[in-house]
Write a protein that holds these residues in place. Sequence first.
Motif, PDB file in Angstrom:
ATOM      1  N   ALA A   1      43.582  77.283  67.829  1.00  0.00           N
ATOM      2  CA  ALA A   1      42.904  76.953  66.574  1.00  0.00           C
ATOM      3  C   ALA A   1      41.683  76.079  66.797  1.00  0.00           C
ATOM      4  CB  ALA A   1      43.873  76.257  65.617  1.00  0.00           C
ATOM      5  N   PHE A   2      41.713  75.260  67.851  1.00  0.00           N
ATOM      6  CA  PHE A   2      40.629  74.310  68.119  1.00  0.00           C
ATOM      7  C   PHE A   2      40.197  74.424  69.586  1.00  0.00           C
ATOM      8  CE2 PHE A   2      42.952  72.681  64.489  1.00  0.00           C
ATOM      9  CZ  PHE A   2      41.941  72.294  63.618  1.00  0.00           C
ATOM     10  N   PRO A   3      39.623  75.555  69.953  1.00  0.00           N
ATOM     11  CA  PRO A   3      39.308  75.755  71.374  1.00  0.00           C
ATOM     12  C   PRO A   3      38.205  74.858  71.904  1.00  0.00           C
ATOM     13  CG  PRO A   3      38.474  77.582  70.056  1.00  0.00           C
ATOM     14  CD  PRO A   3      39.337  76.754  69.152  1.00  0.00           C
ATOM     15  N   ARG A   4      37.174  74.614  71.123  1.00  0.00           N
ATOM     16  CA  ARG A   4      36.043  73.852  71.652  1.00  0.00           C
ATOM     17  C   ARG A   4      36.422  72.395  71.911  1.00  0.00           C
ATOM     18  NH1 ARG A   4      31.842  77.073  71.966  1.00  0.00           N
ATOM     19  NH2 ARG A   4      31.786  78.922  70.625  1.00  0.00           N
ATOM     20  N   GLU A   5      37.248  71.825  71.049  1.00  0.00           N
ATOM     21  CA  GLU A   5      37.699  70.451  71.266  1.00  0.00           C
ATOM     22  C   GLU A   5      38.578  70.363  72.514  1.00  0.00           C
ATOM     23  OE1 GLU A   5      36.615  70.782  66.948  1.00  0.00           O
ATOM     24  OE2 GLU A   5      37.704  72.039  68.382  1.00  0.00           O
ATOM     25  N   THR A   6      39.440  71.354  72.704  1.00  0.00           N
ATOM     26  CA  THR A   6      40.313  71.359  73.884  1.00  0.00           C
ATOM     27  C   THR A   6      39.493  71.451  75.162  1.00  0.00           C
ATOM     28  OG1 THR A   6      41.982  72.502  72.540  1.00  0.00           O
ATOM     29  CG2 THR A   6      42.311  72.476  74.923  1.00  0.00           C
TER      30      THR A   6
ATOM     31  N   ALA B   1      36.400  70.677  75.526  1.00  0.00           N
ATOM     32  CA  ALA B   1      35.590  69.462  75.681  1.00  0.00           C
ATOM     33  C   ALA B   1      36.396  68.353  76.352  1.00  0.00           C
ATOM     34  CB  ALA B   1      35.077  68.992  74.322  1.00  0.00           C
ATOM     35  N   ILE B   2      37.630  68.140  75.923  1.00  0.00           N
ATOM     36  CA  ILE B   2      38.459  67.105  76.545  1.00  0.00           C
ATOM     37  C   ILE B   2      38.619  67.379  78.032  1.00  0.00           C
ATOM     38  CG2 ILE B   2      40.801  66.146  76.666  1.00  0.00           C
ATOM     39  CD1 ILE B   2      40.935  66.575  73.586  1.00  0.00           C
ATOM     40  N   TYR B   3      38.941  68.610  78.369  1.00  0.00           N
ATOM     41  CA  TYR B   3      39.145  68.945  79.781  1.00  0.00           C
ATOM     42  C   TYR B   3      37.870  68.740  80.596  1.00  0.00           C
ATOM     43  CZ  TYR B   3      39.976  71.399  84.080  1.00  0.00           C
ATOM     44  OH  TYR B   3      40.084  71.693  85.416  1.00  0.00           O
ATOM     45  N   ARG B   4      36.762  69.274  80.109  1.00  0.00           N
ATOM     46  CA  ARG B   4      35.513  69.191  80.882  1.00  0.00           C
ATOM     47  C   ARG B   4      35.035  67.746  81.009  1.00  0.00           C
ATOM     48  NH1 ARG B   4      32.706  74.231  80.135  1.00  0.00           N
ATOM     49  NH2 ARG B   4      34.253  75.887  80.534  1.00  0.00           N
ATOM     50  N   LEU B   5      35.150  66.977  79.950  1.00  0.00           N
ATOM     51  CA  LEU B   5      34.732  65.574  80.018  1.00  0.00           C
ATOM     52  C   LEU B   5      35.585  64.790  81.013  1.00  0.00           C
ATOM     53  CD1 LEU B   5      34.105  64.955  76.222  1.00  0.00           C
ATOM     54  CD2 LEU B   5      32.343  64.966  78.004  1.00  0.00           C
ATOM     55  N   MET B   6      36.870  65.056  81.025  1.00  0.00           N
ATOM     56  CA  MET B   6      37.732  64.388  82.003  1.00  0.00           C
ATOM     57  C   MET B   6      37.315  64.742  83.419  1.00  0.00           C
ATOM     58  SD  MET B   6      39.897  62.361  80.567  1.00  0.00           S
ATOM     59  CE  MET B   6      41.202  62.143  81.781  1.00  0.00           C
TER      60      MET B   6
ATOM     61  N   GLU C   1      34.729  59.294  76.486  1.00  0.00           N
ATOM     62  CA  GLU C   1      34.333  60.300  75.496  1.00  0.00           C
ATOM     63  C   GLU C   1      35.478  61.272  75.226  1.00  0.00           C
ATOM     64  OE1 GLU C   1      29.921  61.599  76.088  1.00  0.00           O
ATOM     65  OE2 GLU C   1      30.654  60.831  78.018  1.00  0.00           O
ATOM     66  N   ALA C   2      36.187  61.661  76.292  1.00  0.00           N
ATOM     67  CA  ALA C   2      37.339  62.551  76.122  1.00  0.00           C
ATOM     68  C   ALA C   2      38.425  61.889  75.281  1.00  0.00           C
ATOM     69  CB  ALA C   2      37.902  62.943  77.486  1.00  0.00           C
ATOM     70  N   LEU C   3      38.633  60.603  75.507  1.00  0.00           N
ATOM     71  CA  LEU C   3      39.677  59.889  74.777  1.00  0.00           C
ATOM     72  C   LEU C   3      39.371  59.811  73.291  1.00  0.00           C
ATOM     73  CD1 LEU C   3      42.306  58.297  74.834  1.00  0.00           C
ATOM     74  CD2 LEU C   3      40.984  56.255  75.444  1.00  0.00           C
TER      75      LEU C   3
ATOM     76  N   PRO D   1      30.116  66.056  72.310  1.00  0.00           N
ATOM     77  CA  PRO D   1      28.979  65.807  73.191  1.00  0.00           C
ATOM     78  C   PRO D   1      28.716  67.034  74.070  1.00  0.00           C
ATOM     79  CG  PRO D   1      30.931  64.781  74.076  1.00  0.00           C
ATOM     80  CD  PRO D   1      31.326  65.346  72.740  1.00  0.00           C
ATOM     81  N   SER D   2      27.565  67.090  74.666  1.00  0.00           N
ATOM     82  CA  SER D   2      27.296  68.158  75.620  1.00  0.00           C
ATOM     83  C   SER D   2      28.024  67.850  76.925  1.00  0.00           C
ATOM     84  CB  SER D   2      25.795  68.281  75.885  1.00  0.00           C
ATOM     85  OG  SER D   2      25.280  67.070  76.378  1.00  0.00           O
ATOM     86  N   PHE D   3      28.414  68.875  77.647  1.00  0.00           N
ATOM     87  CA  PHE D   3      29.121  68.682  78.913  1.00  0.00           C
ATOM     88  C   PHE D   3      28.875  69.889  79.782  1.00  0.00           C
ATOM     89  CE2 PHE D   3      31.991  70.189  75.558  1.00  0.00           C
ATOM     90  CZ  PHE D   3      32.407  71.410  76.063  1.00  0.00           C
ATOM     91  N   ALA D   4      29.164  69.741  81.041  1.00  0.00           N
ATOM     92  CA  ALA D   4      28.902  70.809  82.000  1.00  0.00           C
ATOM     93  C   ALA D   4      29.874  71.965  81.811  1.00  0.00           C
ATOM     94  CB  ALA D   4      29.032  70.256  83.417  1.00  0.00           C
TER      95      ALA D   4
END
Length: 298
Positions: free
Chosen positions: A208-213, A215-220, A227-229, A295-298
């Motif tokens: 349901a919320f793929p972009r947030e998921t 984002a957390i992984y990539r930011l970590m 930012e992930a937290l 935020p933007s992330f790689a």
Amino acid sequence: MWSGVMPAVTTKFGEEAGLDRAENERCFAIQMDAGCDGLIVCGSLGEGPMLTLAEKLELLGIAKSTAKGKPVLMTVAAASTAESCDIARAAAKSGADGLMIVPSLVYFTDRRETLDTLRAVVEAGDLPAMIYSNRVAYKVDVTPDMMEDLAPDERFVAIKESSDDIRRTTEIINRLGDRYDVFTGVDNLAFEALAVGAVGWVAGLVVAFPRETVAIYRLMKDGRADEALGIYRWFRPLLDLDVSRYLVQNVKLAEVHAIQSNDRVRLPRQPLQGAERQRVEKVIADALATRPQLPSFA
């Protein structure tokens, strides 16, 4: 071998209870477009035990056609070892990139039975395999010493760690180093597991919320834990919906509101109703109303 966010996708049914091919395609594509790293079909969230083998293979084919070359794993979870082996062989013939193996779905196997079953299934499929250790839901705990016993077989490449004890991720890594790709399988322990070395997340609310998921992984992985937290704290009430006897109904209801899908389930499950539906819908509505800018992330 594997890493990143791998959704344990839901299965979409039509009004007549059969598979809805078009809706499964659409929902799988949403995951890929958001940057997920693969798909896992026919798991607990995918109502795998309620599907026929033909349906499982159809879902595998749909996932393969939408995964953009990323790995698609078939969940193997059956009451008997023989049936699990049949699923593994069929999945391999149909092009699965790997298996996620539940040691025993109904009977609570002991150590010898658990190891023998895992070995039999991986031999039958002859594919890379993720061991699903979930002592909470399935009452079978694949412990680090058992993982060490299985380590000589290189087809066992990953662990879905769902013991509900955050210490277990560190215990696996301390004992076995990087022998296995360790994935967290508990949505509301994901940040914690990634912080101590998990390389992937077999996720539920991601559907349901793929972009947030993602984002957390990539930011970590980028070392941007603060930012992930922030995203994770917003996400936590939703992630808690995955840790429930009604996880399938909860997550599908989140899909209704977040990606305009449906919450049809296969009997004996039924969609939520009454006060419980209202409670879950409030959690979802509150999250949607405060959805963070990513935020933007790689």
